[in-house]
Design a protein around this motif. Structure first.
Motif, PDB file in Angstrom:
ATOM      1  N   ALA A 223      13.663  -7.705   6.489  1.00  0.00           N
ATOM      2  CA  ALA A 223      13.527  -6.292   6.252  1.00  0.00           C
ATOM      3  C   ALA A 223      13.188  -5.926   5.001  1.00  0.00           C
ATOM      4  CB  ALA A 223      14.565  -5.621   6.703  1.00  0.00           C
ATOM      5  N   ALA A 224      12.033  -4.890   4.645  1.00  0.00           N
ATOM      6  CA  ALA A 224      11.789  -4.676   3.527  1.00  0.00           C
ATOM      7  C   ALA A 224      11.554  -2.957   3.362  1.00  0.00           C
ATOM      8  CB  ALA A 224      10.374  -5.312   2.862  1.00  0.00           C
ATOM      9  N   ILE A 225      12.161  -2.334   2.496  1.00  0.00           N
ATOM     10  CA  ILE A 225      12.256  -1.028   2.364  1.00  0.00           C
ATOM     11  C   ILE A 225      12.043  -0.336   0.942  1.00  0.00           C
ATOM     12  CG2 ILE A 225      13.555   0.811   2.820  1.00  0.00           C
ATOM     13  CD1 ILE A 225      15.822  -0.925   4.621  1.00  0.00           C
ATOM     14  N   PRO A 226      10.657  -0.218   0.835  1.00  0.00           N
ATOM     15  CA  PRO A 226       9.864   0.202  -0.611  1.00  0.00           C
ATOM     16  C   PRO A 226      10.056   1.652  -0.638  1.00  0.00           C
ATOM     17  CG  PRO A 226       8.204  -0.396   0.733  1.00  0.00           C
ATOM     18  CD  PRO A 226       9.330  -0.703   1.389  1.00  0.00           C
ATOM     19  N   PRO A 232       1.037  -2.729  -1.972  1.00  0.00           N
ATOM     20  CA  PRO A 232       0.617  -4.154  -2.377  1.00  0.00           C
ATOM     21  C   PRO A 232      -0.838  -4.364  -2.578  1.00  0.00           C
ATOM     22  CG  PRO A 232       1.321  -3.944   0.025  1.00  0.00           C
ATOM     23  CD  PRO A 232       1.533  -2.600  -0.750  1.00  0.00           C
ATOM     24  N   SER A 233      -1.179  -5.448  -2.893  1.00  0.00           N
ATOM     25  CA  SER A 233      -2.641  -6.002  -2.796  1.00  0.00           C
ATOM     26  C   SER A 233      -2.875  -6.134  -1.416  1.00  0.00           C
ATOM     27  CB  SER A 233      -2.917  -7.332  -3.512  1.00  0.00           C
ATOM     28  OG  SER A 233      -3.851  -7.927  -3.099  1.00  0.00           O
ATOM     29  N   PHE A 234      -3.895  -5.322  -0.940  1.00  0.00           N
ATOM     30  CA  PHE A 234      -4.213  -5.322   0.635  1.00  0.00           C
ATOM     31  C   PHE A 234      -4.612  -6.781   1.250  1.00  0.00           C
ATOM     32  CE2 PHE A 234      -5.195  -0.643   0.716  1.00  0.00           C
ATOM     33  CZ  PHE A 234      -3.726  -0.264   0.650  1.00  0.00           C
ATOM     34  N   ALA A 235      -5.381  -7.409  -0.006  1.00  0.00           N
ATOM     35  CA  ALA A 235      -5.490  -9.011   0.546  1.00  0.00           C
ATOM     36  C   ALA A 235      -4.183  -9.701   0.916  1.00  0.00           C
ATOM     37  CB  ALA A 235      -6.415  -9.553  -0.523  1.00  0.00           C
ATOM     38  N   GLU A 236      -3.148  -9.263   0.398  1.00  0.00           N
ATOM     39  CA  GLU A 236      -1.942 -10.109   0.645  1.00  0.00           C
ATOM     40  C   GLU A 236      -1.227  -9.462   1.804  1.00  0.00           C
ATOM     41  OE1 GLU A 236      -0.001 -10.683  -3.183  1.00  0.00           O
ATOM     42  OE2 GLU A 236      -1.567 -11.873  -4.064  1.00  0.00           O
ATOM     43  N   VAL A 237      -1.394  -8.549   2.056  1.00  0.00           N
ATOM     44  CA  VAL A 237      -0.485  -8.001   3.407  1.00  0.00           C
ATOM     45  C   VAL A 237      -0.475  -8.734   4.363  1.00  0.00           C
ATOM     46  CG1 VAL A 237      -0.660  -6.071   5.058  1.00  0.00           C
ATOM     47  CG2 VAL A 237      -0.848  -5.423   2.713  1.00  0.00           C
ATOM     48  N   PRO A 238      -1.386  -9.819   5.083  1.00  0.00           N
ATOM     49  CA  PRO A 238      -1.239 -10.602   6.223  1.00  0.00           C
ATOM     50  C   PRO A 238      -0.013 -11.447   5.787  1.00  0.00           C
ATOM     51  CG  PRO A 238      -3.578 -10.207   5.780  1.00  0.00           C
ATOM     52  CD  PRO A 238      -2.710  -9.605   4.568  1.00  0.00           C
ATOM     53  N   GLN A 239       0.391 -11.640   4.499  1.00  0.00           N
ATOM     54  CA  GLN A 239       1.440 -12.713   4.156  1.00  0.00           C
ATOM     55  C   GLN A 239       2.697 -12.030   4.730  1.00  0.00           C
ATOM     56  OE1 GLN A 239       1.090 -14.521   0.248  1.00  0.00           O
ATOM     57  NE2 GLN A 239      -1.220 -13.859   0.538  1.00  0.00           N
ATOM     58  N   ILE A 240       2.810 -10.912   4.825  1.00  0.00           N
ATOM     59  CA  ILE A 240       4.181 -10.081   4.971  1.00  0.00           C
ATOM     60  C   ILE A 240       4.685 -10.291   6.155  1.00  0.00           C
ATOM     61  CG2 ILE A 240       5.428  -7.895   5.077  1.00  0.00           C
ATOM     62  CD1 ILE A 240       3.412  -6.934   3.082  1.00  0.00           C
ATOM     63  N   LYS A 241       6.011 -10.934   6.597  1.00  0.00           N
ATOM     64  CA  LYS A 241       6.760 -11.401   7.682  1.00  0.00           C
ATOM     65  C   LYS A 241       7.705 -10.309   7.973  1.00  0.00           C
ATOM     66  CE  LYS A 241       3.650 -14.599   7.824  1.00  0.00           C
ATOM     67  NZ  LYS A 241       2.423 -14.488   8.812  1.00  0.00           N
ATOM     68  N   ALA A 242       8.021  -9.524   6.976  1.00  0.00           N
ATOM     69  CA  ALA A 242       9.203  -8.597   7.378  1.00  0.00           C
ATOM     70  C   ALA A 242       8.811  -7.489   7.996  1.00  0.00           C
ATOM     71  CB  ALA A 242       9.760  -8.344   5.828  1.00  0.00           C
ATOM     72  N   ALA A 243       9.764  -6.748   8.488  1.00  0.00           N
ATOM     73  CA  ALA A 243       9.544  -5.435   9.203  1.00  0.00           C
ATOM     74  C   ALA A 243       9.733  -4.291   7.854  1.00  0.00           C
ATOM     75  CB  ALA A 243      10.671  -5.031  10.137  1.00  0.00           C
ATOM     76  N   VAL A 244       8.639  -3.508   7.663  1.00  0.00           N
ATOM     77  CA  VAL A 244       8.493  -2.722   6.440  1.00  0.00           C
ATOM     78  C   VAL A 244       8.978  -1.388   6.929  1.00  0.00           C
ATOM     79  CG1 VAL A 244       7.303  -1.716   4.446  1.00  0.00           C
ATOM     80  CG2 VAL A 244       6.949  -4.257   5.418  1.00  0.00           C
ATOM     81  N   LEU A 245       9.830  -0.594   6.155  1.00  0.00           N
ATOM     82  CA  LEU A 245      10.189   0.802   6.182  1.00  0.00           C
ATOM     83  C   LEU A 245       9.616   1.242   5.011  1.00  0.00           C
ATOM     84  CD1 LEU A 245      11.177   3.473   7.635  1.00  0.00           C
ATOM     85  CD2 LEU A 245      13.464   2.760   6.480  1.00  0.00           C
ATOM     86  N   GLY A 246       8.630   1.980   4.856  1.00  0.00           N
ATOM     87  CA  GLY A 246       7.918   2.768   3.581  1.00  0.00           C
ATOM     88  C   GLY A 246       8.653   4.209   3.540  1.00  0.00           C
ATOM     89  N   ILE A 247       9.119   4.507   2.341  1.00  0.00           N
ATOM     90  CA  ILE A 247       9.672   5.953   2.312  1.00  0.00           C
ATOM     91  C   ILE A 247       9.142   6.644   1.119  1.00  0.00           C
ATOM     92  CG2 ILE A 247      11.691   6.922   1.585  1.00  0.00           C
ATOM     93  CD1 ILE A 247      13.220   4.965   3.101  1.00  0.00           C
ATOM     94  N   TYR A 248       8.535   7.689   1.433  1.00  0.00           N
ATOM     95  CA  TYR A 248       7.821   8.470   0.460  1.00  0.00           C
ATOM     96  C   TYR A 248       8.221   9.965   0.520  1.00  0.00           C
ATOM     97  CZ  TYR A 248       4.548   4.586   1.142  1.00  0.00           C
ATOM     98  OH  TYR A 248       3.829   3.349   1.266  1.00  0.00           O
ATOM     99  N   GLY A 249       7.751  10.639  -0.745  1.00  0.00           N
ATOM    100  CA  GLY A 249       7.920  12.128  -0.699  1.00  0.00           C
ATOM    101  C   GLY A 249       6.444  12.892  -0.794  1.00  0.00           C
TER     102      GLY A 249
END
Length: 313
Positions: A223-226, A232-249
């Motif tokens: 699990a990754a929560i930025p 990230p570099s979009f070219a490297e996004v396929p390397q992500i195996k974690a479930a991502v919760l992105g939090i923004y204002g």
């Protein structure tokens, strides 16, 4: 600089510029920080031109360079007290990368085994607020580690000028920070009772960007929560195996403006994800010691963070 290093450097420079334009930084302090980031008066002039800041002379920059720092007043308000009786928490050191490294470790007292979570600080280093966040994570039942990414310079506590910390962080190669982060992960995994197969990470501002970066290098991250970090570099996004919760204002277009493209890249790569964008919330809205704290958004984001960790670890 690598493309992502340029993104991280630009992230810090634009944050200073935004604070200046919104009246949170005096002009002299903004120029002083620009010299720190640029490495010299000449470098600062080039940097300011790239940021669209005109009308700054070399003489004004030279005068600002020697001005006293304008640090934000410390606000040590804690949601979980440093001496909370239900936790074992405190500053620790560990050897890695040929040096002594500093960190803050928190875990539930009396619990012999628990999932692990790494917490990554903002560009001002490992401040008391992030130690409090680590305790909040531990209070929720996890072994939490907040590494100090200024360790190679003697640690955050060595500095009285937070702008020097930000400049060091911005000017240091992203891969150097990544190596530090990976070493901190190994230290976290080595803790007694660490459930290494249940591993999460969250980071704030610059630490959000590092959470993105490290998620591309840690295939066992679950699990990754930025929080409002540069994408990230979009070219490297396929390397992500974690479930991502992105939090923004929503009121943070400098970062949130890239959320849709980031979400599209995650979808294309088949990465499990959810993005939360809070109306009326600005950058760093979760930091309850900062000027942009927005309580309702922060509390909902934290509750959502705990749900995400529980559902994916």
């Amino acid at each position: 600089m690598s493309d992502y290093q340029q993104d991280l450097f630009r992230y810090v420079a634009e944050e200073f510029t935004e604070d200046y334009r919104e009246g949170e930084l005096e002009r002299r302090e903004f120029l002083r920080r620009s010299v720190l980031l640029g490495g010299s008066v000449v470098g600062a002039r080039t940097l300011l031109a790239s940021l669209g800041v005109a009308g700054v002379s070399a003489a004004e920059l030279a005068a600002a360079q020697t001005a006293p720092p304008q640090n934000e007043p410390a606000k040590n308000t804690y949601q979980v007290a440093p001496d909370d009786a239900t936790l074992d928490a405190g500053r620790v050191t560990y050897e890695a990368l040929g040096r002594t490294n500093f960190a803050y470790l928190a875990r539930p007292k009396g619990v012999t085994s628990a999932p692990i979570v790494m917490v990554i600080h903002e560009n001002r280093g490992l401040q008391p607020h992030l130690e409090d966040v680590a305790r909040r994570v531990a209070k929720a039942g996890y072994i939490a580690l907040a590494p100090d990414f200024v360790s190679s310079e003697g640690g955050t506590a060595k500095f009285t000028d937070t702008a020097q910390i930000s400049a060091f962080i911005a000017r240091t190669p992203a891969e150097t920070h990544a190596a530090h982060g990976l070493a901190a992960v190994e230290f976290l995994k080595a803790q007694s009772g660490a459930q290494v197969d249940r591993f999460g990470m969250l980071g704030f501002c610059w630490g959000g960007g590092m959470t993105w970066l490290l998620s591309t290098k840690l295939p066992d991250l679950k699990a990754a929560i930025p929080f409002y970090g540069p994408s990230p570099s979009f070219a490297e996004v396929p390397q992500i195996k974690a479930a991502v919760l992105g939090i923004y204002g929503k009121n943070d277009p400098r970062i949130t403006g890239n959320a849709a493209a980031t979400q599209a890249a995650l979808t294309a790569a088949g990465v499990k994800h959810q993005f939360l964008i809070y109306p009326g919330a600005n950058h760093a809205f979760h930091n309850d010691t900062g000027a942009n704290y927005k309580r309702d958004a922060a509390e909902n984001a934290w509750a959502s963070t705990l749900v995400w960790l529980r559902g994916n670890l």
